[in-house]
Design an enzyme around this catalytic site. Structure first.
Site, PDB file in Angstrom:
ATOM      1  N   GLN A  65       7.979 -11.842   4.239  1.00  0.00           N
ATOM      2  CA  GLN A  65       8.795 -12.496   3.220  1.00  0.00           C
ATOM      3  C   GLN A  65       8.596 -14.009   3.161  1.00  0.00           C
ATOM      4  OE1 GLN A  65      12.493 -10.138   4.640  1.00  0.00           O
ATOM      5  NE2 GLN A  65      12.797 -10.357   2.450  1.00  0.00           N
ATOM      6  N   ARG A 113      15.616 -16.440  13.763  1.00  0.00           N
ATOM      7  CA  ARG A 113      15.065 -15.087  13.847  1.00  0.00           C
ATOM      8  C   ARG A 113      13.825 -14.986  12.963  1.00  0.00           C
ATOM      9  NH1 ARG A 113      17.101  -9.603  11.109  1.00  0.00           N
ATOM     10  NH2 ARG A 113      15.461  -8.307  11.964  1.00  0.00           N
ATOM     11  N   HIS A 173       9.174  -5.668  11.052  1.00  0.00           N
ATOM     12  CA  HIS A 173      10.008  -5.850   9.866  1.00  0.00           C
ATOM     13  C   HIS A 173       9.203  -5.350   8.661  1.00  0.00           C
ATOM     14  CE1 HIS A 173      13.729  -8.201   8.426  1.00  0.00           C
ATOM     15  NE2 HIS A 173      13.254  -7.595   7.351  1.00  0.00           N
ATOM     16  N   ASN A 226      13.444  -3.460  12.575  1.00  0.00           N
ATOM     17  CA  ASN A 226      14.476  -3.896  11.647  1.00  0.00           C
ATOM     18  C   ASN A 226      14.806  -2.781  10.664  1.00  0.00           C
ATOM     19  OD1 ASN A 226      16.045  -6.147  10.243  1.00  0.00           O
ATOM     20  ND2 ASN A 226      14.797  -5.341   8.564  1.00  0.00           N
ATOM     21  N   GLU A 227      16.077  -2.377  10.646  1.00  0.00           N
ATOM     22  CA  GLU A 227      16.594  -1.463   9.625  1.00  0.00           C
ATOM     23  C   GLU A 227      15.751  -0.215   9.412  1.00  0.00           C
ATOM     24  OE1 GLU A 227      17.466  -3.515   5.989  1.00  0.00           O
ATOM     25  OE2 GLU A 227      18.993  -4.759   6.925  1.00  0.00           O
ATOM     26  N   ASN A 286      22.827  -5.605  11.083  1.00  0.00           N
ATOM     27  CA  ASN A 286      22.634  -6.228   9.778  1.00  0.00           C
ATOM     28  C   ASN A 286      23.727  -5.717   8.852  1.00  0.00           C
ATOM     29  OD1 ASN A 286      20.313  -7.332  10.809  1.00  0.00           O
ATOM     30  ND2 ASN A 286      18.907  -6.270   9.424  1.00  0.00           N
ATOM     31  N   TYR A 305      25.899  -6.445   4.988  1.00  0.00           N
ATOM     32  CA  TYR A 305      26.015  -7.197   3.741  1.00  0.00           C
ATOM     33  C   TYR A 305      27.227  -6.858   2.890  1.00  0.00           C
ATOM     34  CZ  TYR A 305      21.245  -8.879   4.468  1.00  0.00           C
ATOM     35  OH  TYR A 305      20.134  -9.491   4.975  1.00  0.00           O
ATOM     36  N   GLU A 309      21.672 -10.130  10.639  1.00  0.00           N
ATOM     37  CA  GLU A 309      21.562 -10.519   9.228  1.00  0.00           C
ATOM     38  C   GLU A 309      22.924 -10.394   8.576  1.00  0.00           C
ATOM     39  OE1 GLU A 309      18.679  -8.494   6.748  1.00  0.00           O
ATOM     40  OE2 GLU A 309      17.147  -8.648   8.288  1.00  0.00           O
ATOM     41  N   TRP A 362      21.319 -14.413   6.775  1.00  0.00           N
ATOM     42  CA  TRP A 362      20.149 -14.146   5.941  1.00  0.00           C
ATOM     43  C   TRP A 362      20.327 -14.872   4.631  1.00  0.00           C
ATOM     44  CZ3 TRP A 362      15.605 -11.822   7.066  1.00  0.00           C
ATOM     45  CH2 TRP A 362      14.716 -11.674   5.995  1.00  0.00           C
ATOM     46  N   GLU A 404      11.749 -11.174  -1.833  1.00  0.00           N
ATOM     47  CA  GLU A 404      12.793 -10.165  -1.620  1.00  0.00           C
ATOM     48  C   GLU A 404      12.238  -8.768  -1.966  1.00  0.00           C
ATOM     49  OE1 GLU A 404      15.452  -9.907  -0.007  1.00  0.00           O
ATOM     50  OE2 GLU A 404      16.514  -8.255  -0.936  1.00  0.00           O
ATOM     51  N   TRP A 405      11.160  -8.389  -1.298  1.00  0.00           N
ATOM     52  CA  TRP A 405      10.575  -7.041  -1.392  1.00  0.00           C
ATOM     53  C   TRP A 405      10.331  -6.632  -2.843  1.00  0.00           C
ATOM     54  CZ3 TRP A 405       8.676  -6.652   3.197  1.00  0.00           C
ATOM     55  CH2 TRP A 405       9.370  -7.161   4.293  1.00  0.00           C
TER      56      TRP A 405
HETATM   57  C1  PNW Z   1      17.576  -6.372   4.406  1.00  0.00           C
HETATM   58  N1  PNW Z   1      19.589  -1.931   0.073  1.00  0.00           N
HETATM   59  O1  PNW Z   1      17.111  -5.418   3.529  1.00  0.00           O
HETATM   60  C2  PNW Z   1      16.305  -6.833   5.083  1.00  0.00           C
HETATM   61  O2  PNW Z   1      16.300  -6.725   6.475  1.00  0.00           O
HETATM   62  C3  PNW Z   1      15.785  -8.141   4.610  1.00  0.00           C
HETATM   63  O3  PNW Z   1      14.400  -8.197   4.817  1.00  0.00           O
HETATM   64  C4  PNW Z   1      16.181  -8.336   3.166  1.00  0.00           C
HETATM   65  O4  PNW Z   1      15.572  -9.426   2.576  1.00  0.00           O
HETATM   66  C5  PNW Z   1      17.694  -8.451   3.140  1.00  0.00           C
HETATM   67  O5  PNW Z   1      18.311  -7.317   3.708  1.00  0.00           O
HETATM   68  C6  PNW Z   1      18.281  -8.665   1.760  1.00  0.00           C
HETATM   69  O6  PNW Z   1      18.016  -7.556   0.949  1.00  0.00           O
HETATM   70  C7  PNW Z   1      17.817  -4.603   2.696  1.00  0.00           C
HETATM   71  O7  PNW Z   1      18.945  -1.587  -0.963  1.00  0.00           O
HETATM   72  C8  PNW Z   1      17.143  -4.159   1.571  1.00  0.00           C
HETATM   73  O8  PNW Z   1      20.743  -1.508   0.303  1.00  0.00           O
HETATM   74  C9  PNW Z   1      17.728  -3.284   0.713  1.00  0.00           C
HETATM   75  C10 PNW Z   1      18.992  -2.825   0.980  1.00  0.00           C
HETATM   76  C11 PNW Z   1      19.683  -3.255   2.112  1.00  0.00           C
HETATM   77  C12 PNW Z   1      19.081  -4.144   2.969  1.00  0.00           C
END
Ligand code: PNW
Length: 481
Positions: free
Chosen positions: A24, A81, A127, A173-174, A314, A316, A384, A434, A441-442
């Site tokens: 990223q 990190r 990651h 990671n995740e 992690n 959110y 995160e 984060w 962002e993927w």
């Molecule tokens: C995490 N969802 O990813 C990742 O660890 C990071 O690399 C990323 O940039 C960050 O959160 C913000 O998105 C996620 O779709 C990606 O629910 C997608 C999801 C959740 C976390």
């Protein structure tokens, strides 16, 4: 009483800072002997990322790392990190493939620069950027045995190269996101799904569970390598980091309460039960998935159990969870529930962000910290936490830096963490927001921004946002001198 008025403090050794991941932020995709990863392939496949964005340059931390370390220092952080690009270190990825000295050199430079400035590196091995060489050689994560052996070798290489200075390690990671977004929905690399309108290959009913199994076995092997070969002399800690949203029952009916619990087990306990509890998958998953969920041998169960020194978290957002009366479809991976952001009274959990899946809801953080600590009992590092802001990418830099929405997000979530620690007895040892910088962002490419630092993607100029200083101030006020 307000949280501030309570005057709760965190201990002087509380480890806080910000996080990023190699693909990223690094860029330098073709430089320094780096081999391609599945995210290079995926992002260069037309239609897979927003606007065809790739991590070729990203925010060019590969060249700008010294500047970035100075910026981190100005934010007062104690930790940063990062993740390592496996294919920068072993370009083809495998246990019989050569190690790339330039890759080792790059991470040595970055780690040394951090330490020279009083910042502890918190390092993730995986990651999401699997070496393409391993995808080509044996289908990567779908081949449990080969993947686990190659990961074990990679882990040994990096513990040996950096472990004298790195004291905090994360293997994966995740893993839920890798398995489900990569192999069920197919919106992340390597992009496999049963949905033939989107993906040419894949089987959503079996592959996510196989991939999860591969990650767990590989994690267990890497942890064992650290514990037996490095930890006695290097004296660091090694763990895994799992994502999870808070599942709030939609109503207080027994069905919804059970559905919310099941959702948490599919999202978190899939990995956490094997590692922190029983060495095996939760019963609710076995019940729904039957033999599609792989089995651990006795030796593997022993390998799994206790294979992490801490709980990497992690987090959110939150969701309301509703029981579903119909049988689970074959591609279900959330425990056969319905999810919504809106309560029975029509009130949203939180305002919209740029990310469709994210609504700020700080009380959910406190509840999830409690749920995790009660079930697993391990000290937690929040690895995160953060948010995107709707439309932020359309603002000129002078306006983007006034990210009051993000300031409020961080303050609310940090206050919630403080209450969980002081009033609920949850043990939290660190917090990494984060993200340090706006970045790739993927699948959403550069359109979605999570940084406390604005990045102009044309000039790569970094400009601190308000949130960077708000987090700094919050920790200054809440850490014991
Ligand atoms: C995490 N969802 O990813 C990742 O660890 C990071 O690399 C990323 O940039 C960050 O959160 C913000 O998105 C996620 O779709 C990606 O629910 C997608 C999801 C959740 C976390």
């Amino acid at each position: 009483m307000s949280v501030a008025a309570k005057n709760y403090k965190l201990p002087a050794d509380f480890l806080w800072g910000f996080a990023t991941a190699a693909y990223q932020v690094e860029g330098g995709a073709q430089e320094g002997g780096r081999g391609p990863s599945i995210w290079d392939t995926f992002s260069h496949t037309p239609g897979k990322t927003h606007n065809g964005d790739t991590g070729d340059v990203a925010v060019d931390q590969f060249h700008l790392y010294k500047e970035d370390v100075q910026l981190l220092k100005s934010y007062g952080v104690k930790a940063y990190r990062i993740s390592l690009s496996w294919s920068r270190i072993i370009p083809l990825g495998g246990r019989n493939d050569p190690v790339n000295p330039e890759g080792i050199q790059y991470y040595n430079n970055l780690i040394n620069e951090l330490l020279a400035n009083g910042i502890a590196p918190f390092v993730t091995l995986y990651h999401w950027d699997l070496p393409q060489g391993l995808e080509d050689r044996y289908k990567g994560l779908l081949n449990t045995e080969e993947f686990a052996l190659d990961f074990e070798n990679y882990a040994r290489v990096v513990f040996g190269a950096f472990g004298d200075r790195v004291k905090h390690w994360l293997t994966f990671n995740e893993p839920v996101v890798v398995a489900t977004l990569g192999f069920s929905i197919g919106v992340f690399a390597p992009g496999r799904s049963s949905d033939r309108s989107r993906c040419q290959e894949g089987d959503s009913s079996t592959e996510p569970w196989r991939v999860g199994h591969s990650i767990l076995i590989a994690h267990g092997k890497a942890y064992k390598v650290y514990k037996e070969e490095f930890k006695p002399t290097q004296k660091g800690v090694c763990g895994i980091t799992l994502n999870g949203d808070w599942p709030e029952p939609y109503t207080q009916t027994p069905e919804d309460i059970e559905a919310a619990q099941r959702k948490n087990e599919f999202a978190i306990s899939w990995y956490a039960d094997p590692v922190y509890l029983s060495g095996d998958y939760p019963a609710s998953m076995r019940q729904q998935l039957g033999d599609r969920l792989p089995y651990f041998t006795k030796e593997e169960t022993a390998l799994m159990k206790g294979s992490s020194d801490f709980y990497g978290m992690n987090h959110y957002t939150a969701n309301y969870i509703k029981h579903r009366k119909t049988p689970a479809p074959l591609d279900d991976f959330i425990g056969n529930v319905d999810m919504t952001f809106t309560s029975t009274e029509g009130v949203d959990l939180g305002p919209e962000c740029e990310s469709f899946w994210l609504r700020p809801c700080a009380w959910g953080f406190r509840k999830l910290l409690n749920w995790i600590y009660k079930r697993y009992g391990y000290p937690i590092y929040v690895t995160e936490n953060g948010c995107s802001i709707k439309g932020e990418q359309n603002l000129p830099v002078e306006e983007a830096v006034n990210d009051d929405f993000r300031v409020k997000y961080f303050q609310d979530y940090l206050d919630a963490m403080l209450l969980a620690i002081h009033e609920d007895g949850v043990v939290v040892k660190g917090y990494l927001g984060w993200s340090f910088l706006d970045n790739f962002e993927w699948a959403e490419g550069y359109a979605t921004r999570f940084g406390v630092t604005h990045v102009d993607y044309k000039t790569l100029v970094r400009t601190p946002k308000k949130s960077a200083y708000a987090v700094k101030k919050w920790f200054e006020e809440h850490i014991e001198a």
